[in-house]
Scaffold this active site. Structure first.
Site, mmCIF file in Angstrom:
data_model
loop_
_atom_site.group_PDB
_atom_site.id
_atom_site.type_symbol
_atom_site.label_atom_id
_atom_site.label_comp_id
_atom_site.label_asym_id
_atom_site.label_seq_id
_atom_site.Cartn_x
_atom_site.Cartn_y
_atom_site.Cartn_z
ATOM 1 N N ASP A 91 35.461 50.789 45.738
ATOM 2 C CA ASP A 91 34.605 49.904 46.526
ATOM 3 C C ASP A 91 35.377 48.729 47.126
ATOM 4 O O ASP A 91 35.035 48.254 48.207
ATOM 5 C CB ASP A 91 33.452 49.369 45.662
ATOM 6 N N ASP A 103 35.000 58.179 33.769
ATOM 7 C CA ASP A 103 34.703 57.164 34.772
ATOM 8 C C ASP A 103 35.600 57.497 35.976
ATOM 9 O O ASP A 103 36.452 58.388 35.892
ATOM 10 C CB ASP A 103 35.021 55.783 34.192
ATOM 11 N N ASP A 149 36.670 54.796 38.982
ATOM 12 C CA ASP A 149 37.518 53.672 39.397
ATOM 13 C C ASP A 149 38.343 53.144 38.221
ATOM 14 O O ASP A 149 37.815 52.915 37.131
ATOM 15 C CB ASP A 149 36.663 52.537 39.955
ATOM 16 N N ASP A 177 37.200 52.750 31.475
ATOM 17 C CA ASP A 177 37.915 51.473 31.430
ATOM 18 C C ASP A 177 37.001 50.268 31.453
ATOM 19 O O ASP A 177 37.389 49.186 31.011
ATOM 20 C CB ASP A 177 38.877 51.366 32.628
ATOM 21 N N ASP A 213 30.160 54.275 38.986
ATOM 22 C CA ASP A 213 29.415 53.314 39.797
ATOM 23 C C ASP A 213 29.945 53.266 41.233
ATOM 24 O O ASP A 213 29.630 52.339 41.970
ATOM 25 C CB ASP A 213 29.516 51.921 39.157
#
Length: 242
Positions: free
Chosen positions: A19, A8, A10, A179, A99
């Site tokens: 973001d 992942d 972030d 996470d 994402d």
């Protein structure tokens, strides 16, 4: 012998949410209350599109955004871990499933000279329009009821493995490092012999623990980490044992 590392981004590679970090570019480093409260569940990418319009309308330029994003801190030990992976690429294929968006991740990895560590980055496509506004689109369409509308990480991982198999590439083990709640779906896809590495104290660890309490444990092994140095120690053990 080859291992696949799936990251992942972030709160995993970087120690913040990219973001929300970009809001530092906004006037007074905050968003209007109406904009902040407009996000609907499962539609974060659409919400970020409206945030980028607000930043553009506020006169925030591409250079301002890039300068802000490349100052985002890496998670503890992550610089050492990525350096180690980069020196051992003959053993590790390494991808990001995130994402965030292509622009943010590309800026951050290139600024730190880590872009060549990764064999693929699967995230929401972003680009600057002719008017200088950052735009973002959903990564794909899917039918998974557990994931946000724009991205099912299990589908991404499954399709990546299928394409690798077509090229004759198979993996001794998949190690998934993440996470968030949207990392649970791909973790549930992992098999016995694979490893999920949730970050300590974050949503993924809590969701895996809840599954175990509900007598529905994940099939793979689970190793919790706080510093990426712990991930590096595990990878070093893998190389010694194999």
């Amino acid at each position: 012998m080859k291992f696949l590392l799936v990251f992942d981004f972030d709160h995993t590679i970087v120690d913040e949410n990219s973001d929300t970090w970009i809001v530092r570019c906004a006037p007074d480093q905050k968003l209007p209350n109406g904009l902040r409260s407009s996000c609907r569940p499962g539609r974060w990418t659409e919400y970020m599109g409206t945030v980028f319009v607000y930043l553009g309308d506020s006169g925030v330029q591409e250079d301002d955004m890039k300068r802000t994003m490349t100052a985002i801190p890496f998670t503890a030990g992550m610089v050492d871990l990525l350096g180690f992976i980069g020196k051992n690429k003959e053993f590790f294929d390494c991808i990001i499933v995130s994402d965030s968006n292509t622009v943010f991740i590309d800026w951050i990895l290139k600024a730190a000279d880590f872009h060549e560590v990764f064999d693929g980055v699967f995230t929401n496509p972003a680009a600057f329009s002719s008017t200088g506004y950052l735009t973002v689109r959903n990564f794909h369409a899917h039918r998974c009821p557990k994931c946000p509308k724009n991205l099912c990480k299990r589908k991404v991982l499954k399709e990546f493995l299928e394409k690798q198999l077509e090229r004759g590439v198979t993996y001794t083990q998949i190690v998934y490092i993440g996470d968030g709640g949207n990392d649970l779906c791909p973790v549930m896809f992992l098999k016995k012999g694979d490893v999920a590495m949730p970050r300590h104290g974050y949503t993924l660890e809590k969701k895996i623990s809840q599954l175990s309490r509900d007598f529905c444990p994940v099939e793979c092994s689970v190793l919790v980490w706080s510093s990426a140095v712990e991930i590096m120690s595990y990878l070093k053990r893998l190389l010694k044992e194999n």
